[in-house]
Design a protein around this motif. Sequence first.
Motif, mmCIF file in Angstrom:
data_model
loop_
_atom_site.group_PDB
_atom_site.id
_atom_site.type_symbol
_atom_site.label_atom_id
_atom_site.label_comp_id
_atom_site.label_asym_id
_atom_site.label_seq_id
_atom_site.Cartn_x
_atom_site.Cartn_y
_atom_site.Cartn_z
ATOM 1 N N PRO A 5 3.960 -1.539 8.570
ATOM 2 C CA PRO A 5 3.031 -2.675 8.507
ATOM 3 C C PRO A 5 2.149 -2.721 9.741
ATOM 4 C CG PRO A 5 5.208 -3.426 9.156
ATOM 5 C CD PRO A 5 5.344 -1.960 8.814
ATOM 6 N N VAL A 8 1.763 -8.739 9.927
ATOM 7 C CA VAL A 8 2.869 -9.450 9.282
ATOM 8 C C VAL A 8 2.578 -10.944 9.311
ATOM 9 C CG1 VAL A 8 5.333 -10.004 9.392
ATOM 10 C CG2 VAL A 8 4.550 -7.676 9.916
ATOM 11 N N TYR A 109 -2.750 -8.814 5.272
ATOM 12 C CA TYR A 109 -1.324 -8.734 5.605
ATOM 13 C C TYR A 109 -0.651 -7.646 4.781
ATOM 14 C CZ TYR A 109 -2.195 -13.271 7.780
ATOM 15 O OH TYR A 109 -2.701 -14.287 8.552
ATOM 16 N N ASP A 110 0.332 -7.010 5.388
ATOM 17 C CA ASP A 110 1.092 -5.972 4.701
ATOM 18 C C ASP A 110 2.415 -6.494 4.140
ATOM 19 O OD1 ASP A 110 -0.663 -3.680 5.372
ATOM 20 O OD2 ASP A 110 -0.105 -4.220 7.414
ATOM 21 N N VAL A 111 2.932 -7.555 4.742
ATOM 22 C CA VAL A 111 4.218 -8.102 4.307
ATOM 23 C C VAL A 111 4.287 -9.559 4.747
ATOM 24 C CG1 VAL A 111 5.442 -7.397 6.417
ATOM 25 C CG2 VAL A 111 6.730 -7.709 4.297
ATOM 26 N N VAL A 132 1.302 -8.690 -1.711
ATOM 27 C CA VAL A 132 2.093 -7.955 -0.721
ATOM 28 C C VAL A 132 3.579 -8.233 -0.931
ATOM 29 C CG1 VAL A 132 0.222 -8.000 0.965
ATOM 30 C CG2 VAL A 132 1.963 -9.813 1.008
ATOM 31 N N TYR A 406 11.053 -3.835 6.295
ATOM 32 C CA TYR A 406 9.653 -4.008 5.903
ATOM 33 C C TYR A 406 9.142 -2.767 5.167
ATOM 34 C CZ TYR A 406 9.244 -8.037 9.138
ATOM 35 O OH TYR A 406 9.379 -9.238 9.783
ATOM 36 N N ARG A 407 9.455 -1.596 5.693
ATOM 37 C CA ARG A 407 8.997 -0.361 5.046
ATOM 38 C C ARG A 407 9.554 -0.252 3.626
ATOM 39 N NH1 ARG A 407 11.122 2.167 9.995
ATOM 40 N NH2 ARG A 407 9.484 2.072 11.585
ATOM 41 N N ILE A 410 7.755 -2.763 1.342
ATOM 42 C CA ILE A 410 6.406 -2.319 1.013
ATOM 43 C C ILE A 410 6.458 -1.185 -0.007
ATOM 44 C CG2 ILE A 410 4.363 -1.167 1.962
ATOM 45 C CD1 ILE A 410 4.931 -2.742 4.586
#
Length: 433
Positions: A5, A8, A109-111, A132, A406-407, A410
């Motif tokens: 990310p 966040v 945002y990614d997460v 997301v 998180y990875r 995603i």
Amino acid sequence: MSDDPQRVAMISVHTSPLEQPGTGDAGGLNVYVAETAKELARRGIEVDIFTRRTTGETPVVGELVPGVRVVHVTAGPYEGLPKEELPGQLCAFSAGIMQVGLSVPEDHYDVVHTHYWLSGQVGWLAADRWGVALVHTMHTMARVKNLHLADDDTPEPRGREIGEVQVVEAADRLVANTEGEANELIDLYDAPPRKVSVVPPGVDLTTFTPGSRAEARVELDLPVDGELLLFVGRIQPLKAPDMLLRVAAELLRREPERRRRLTVAVLGGPSGTGLAHPHGLEDLAADLGITDVVRFVKPVERAVLAQWYRAADLVLVPSYSESFGLVAIEAQACGTPVVAADVGGLPTAVGDAGVLVAGHDPSAWTDAVQDLLRDPDRRSELGRRAVEHASGFGWDATTDRLLAVYRQAIHDRTHSPIAEGEGLAGVPRAVIP
């Protein structure tokens, strides 16, 4: 990695990472949010923390550290709104976050990482709107708390249980503090095991360090050659601060001569159901006849808190329920032995560096404390082991594990129940008002 990310969004509806832990609704959750956000920022990841605005003077956007913004959302009256009434403001809070979202690109945002079930409800909508992944940390759970209530405590409402079930269903990943909490999510909330990841919280190993007990006592105006028993935390039945007073009273009943050297300190402020009787502990101390040995201390900044830990002979953590127990690991990082309840995450936090007590019989707790006070060599050995044990719980290690979650979130992001035409807990979306 491509799935790392870059930005966040953290959501903590009911309490801000800028608030002083130990009073109101501020506690370990605040510390967790602030420390993980700062660690992420050190790695070049931008973090926005959304929380409710509680004063008119609070700026809409503040900075915790470079790379970490705290966004205060207006939802309900600024002051005087207890946590129990916040569910009625979740729509307003969600609208506030959506307004912020309008000012940034759709893929900004990614997460989304939410903390506590109220935030999970909001984050569910935000993550779906932004397309997301949603990561959620419970911190505490209604069904767990209701299984371990103090005699004079109030059960968590059914509405909270339902809300937690919905968040468990909606989240792409669930973060548990310990293996025990992971099992509770699976057994009590039917969480799919593949969605649950264990990420132990951490401790600030630069602030909470061993030091001179004598120097700490001089700084805190405590007798250098006395004995100090310490409780740190919010004053509410769940945390059982009364146990410290009952232990002190029983110690003095067994050994009256101890009165001249014993100090009992309660460091914290009323919170939760404890607000109904804000002077209950003072009244209990008077009833037990130990007012002369008890000190009530308001929450203090972390550097001073570390001195209190160093000054103590023992720190008591007698909670009825505890998802981890940051007080225990902070005390141990300072080299002070802990006597803790054998519940929740406390066995993980304490390890083999302290003493666990089953149940809440004051006599059993007094036995454990008395044995340790009589054995300075054992206390010293436990203190040495405590520092070693705590050294494995730095916030950098927590953040390493959190990034892995998180990875995964995603990469494995599931379709939202909203997007699939389902509403809350599987109710057809069309019938939701």
